[in-house]
Every structure is written in structure tokens, then in C-alpha cells.
Write an enzyme that holds these catalytic residues in place. Structure first.
Site: not given
Length: 327
Positions: A133, A205
Site C-alpha cells: 500500500d 498490494e
């Protein structure tokens, strides 16, 4: 003293744990042995030596038969069982070949699988999600900064949010068939985990983080730009209009008002995940009918995505308010 037979050798901690878990589940007695090779560098020993999964000699035949279900064992006997070759199609899909597949295997391992295998939370993709992220956010922020120098901070933030949302990442995951490669527990498998947008977005992610750890920031940036290319082109085609388009809740309310319908109502139907990483599932209703449902890392994001899906359903005719009103 009874001897032991090597049934698998690997440099991957995750693969060794997976093989051992499979054997234990069948009542065998596997042991993971580490190479005696030492290193002065502060990195896991698996980077430098081999991990070997062994069983007592009398269990070797049973172990070999079990592992053949997953991969053919060389005819010379139970020596090496390469379980990770099934990841080659994923590497081809993302355009990146890993030097060490350990991070990739971890990126694909959901906590439900780790719980069943008994490998512990450190073998799941949750910590990689956190790192991925951050890497994704940095790369997209840098891109938006370069491509939209005249836009204000609010506009830049909305453009970035549209590219790193759960919905966007789930689309990316679907485009590379990431769900097919997830390593899920039996319960998650039965409930359709391979197709859940939240799991797909999380794994996307984690995949970015795996590439970052294996190849560095340049490799991760190249991957992000490659995977998000269709979304980036959509954003460039719309230009700064995307900043306003991000407010789907306002657009939905205006759409309903123009047709003399009641304002939309949003409701949280589920919350999942730890406190520091909550996932909210929200539905939106109008005229007594649920229009759409979506998930997000915050209630606001989930509501925005639910509104977006509702607008799509209304515009393509999936919802007929005249019928709803008559009911």
C-alpha cells in the site's frame, strides 16, 4: 538410530512449511532441516542455503505418493518436489520473473491458509499488504504530481484515490487472474474467497510489495504502471474531470432528485478485519430497493463505491424505479 529421507528441498520458507503441513495432515512426521551454511549478512538463511523436508525412512514411500498429487517426482526417487512451478503463469501475466519466489508465495497466502498450516501470522500476506500500500501510494502520488502540476492538492488527492481504491485494485487483480493463485484455507475457499474484491485487492498490494522486495523500487514502479495502464489511460482521457467524478455519492443523489426519487440511504452490512485494518461493506438503497453493495477500507470509501455501482446499475437499466414504486 533410524534414518530420515529427504522428500523436498527448497529455498522458500513458505514452500517448506506448506510441504510439512501437507505431510502432517496425513499423519506423517516431517521435519524441516536448515542448511548449516552460515552468513555474516542479516538476512534469512534461506537466501543462502537449502531447506530440506525429511520424514522417517519408513514414511518415505507414503510421503512421496502424497506429494505426487501436487507435482511429479523424478523417477530416480524421492529427492525434490518443486511445488512452486505453478506460479510461472502469474509471473508471465505480470511481466516479472522473481529471483526468489519466497515473497511471492507469502503475498499469495491468506491468513486462513496459514492458520490451517500452523505457520503463523508472519507467513501471511498481511504485512506485505501494508508495505505494498505504501509503495503503491508513493508511485501513484509521484505520477499524479508529475502529470497534473496545475491541479490543487484536493484534485491530486482525488485522482490518486481513484487509482489506489479497493475497486481499482480488484480490477487489476482480475485482469491477471490473481484469484486463481491465492492460497486459501478450506473455509475461505468454500465461501468464494478467490472472487472476493477485498481479498483480491489485498493480494494485489501484497504482490506489489513482493516485487519491491525482490527487485527494488524501479521494478515495483514498472509493475504498477504496467498493471494500472488501463486505469491510467482512463484517467488521462478524462483529465481533471476525474477529480469531480470521484464524488459518486453526490452524483447519485443528483440523479435521483432529477427523477423525483427519495435520497439514497447507506447502511453498513458488515465490518471485518482487525481494528487497524477494517474493511466495511455498505449497501445503498432508494425507493425501497437495494441498488448496490461495495466494500472499502473506510465507511466513506465503501459508500462512494456503492454509489458508483448504483449509478452504473441505473444507467444500464438494471434498476427500474417505476416498478419499484408500484411495489
Amino acid at each position: 538410530m533410524k534414518g530420515r529421507t529427504v522428500v523436498c528441498t527448497t529455498q522458500s520458507e513458505a514452500e517448506a512449511a506448506l510441504v510439512a503441513g501437507l505431510l502432517e495432515a496425513e499423519g506423517l512426521s516431517p521435519t524441516i532441516e536448515r542448511s548449516p551454511l552460515r552468513s555474516v549478512f542479516p538476512v534469512p538463511i534461506a537466501f543462502f542455503g537449502q531447506l530440506r523436508v525429511t520424514v522417517p525412512d519408513e514414511e518415505a514411500d507414503d510421503a512421496t505418493r502424497l506429494l505426487r498429487r501436487f507435482e511429479t517426482v523424478p523417477s530416480s526417487g524421492p529427492k525434490v518436489v518443486p511445488l512452486h512451478d505453478d506460479l510461472a503463469p502469474l509471473e508471465a501475466a505480470i511481466g516479472y520473473r522473481f529471483r526468489d519466489r519466497g515473497p511471492l508465495e507469502q503475498a499469495l497466502t491468506h491468513r486462513s491458509r496459514a492458520h490451517e498450516d500452523g505457520t503463523g501470522p508472519e507467513s501471511t500476506n498481511e504485512s506485505l499488504e501494508f508495505l505494498g500500500d505504501a509503495v503503491l501510494g508513493f508511485v501513484i502520488a509521484d505520477l499524479v504530481f508529475e502529470e497534473y502540476p496545475q491541479s490543487d492538492e484536493g484534485q491530486k488527492s482525488k485522482i490518486k484515490a481513484s487509482l489506489v481504491s479497493y475497486t481499482a485494485l480488484a480490477r487489476v487483480a482480475e485482469s491477471i487472474a490473481l484469484g486463481q493463485h491465492l492460497r486459501l484455507g478450506r473455509g475461505e475457499e468454500k465461501t468464494g474467497g478467490r472472487h472476493k474484491p477485498v481479498l483480491l485487492a489485498d493480494a494485489c498490494e501484497a504482490l506489489i510489495a513482493a516485487v519491491y522486495l525482490d527487485g527494488g523500487l524501479a521494478a515495483a514502479r514498472a509493475l504498477i504502471l504496467r498493471l494500472l495502464a488501463p486505469l491510467l489511460e482512463e484517467t488521462r482521457a478524462r483529465g481533471l474531470a476525474v477529480a469531480g467524478a470521484g464524488d459518486f455519492k453526490s452524483s447519485l443523489q443528483e440523479y435521483l432528485q432529477a427523477r423525483r426519487q427519495s435520497p439514497p440511504a447507506y447502511r453498513i452490512v458488515e465490518q471485518s478485519g482487525p481494528d487497524h485494518d477494517k474493511v466495511f461493506t455498505v449497501d445503498v438503497a432508494a425507493a425501497g430497493k437495494v441498488l448496490a453493495q461495495a466494500s472499502g477500507r473506510s465507511r466513506k470509501e465503501a459508500e462512494q463505491q456503492a454509489a458508483r455501482r448504483a449509478l452504473e446499475a441505473l444507467r444500464d437499466g438494471s434498476v427500474d424505479f417505476d416498478d419499484a414504486a408500484r411495489r
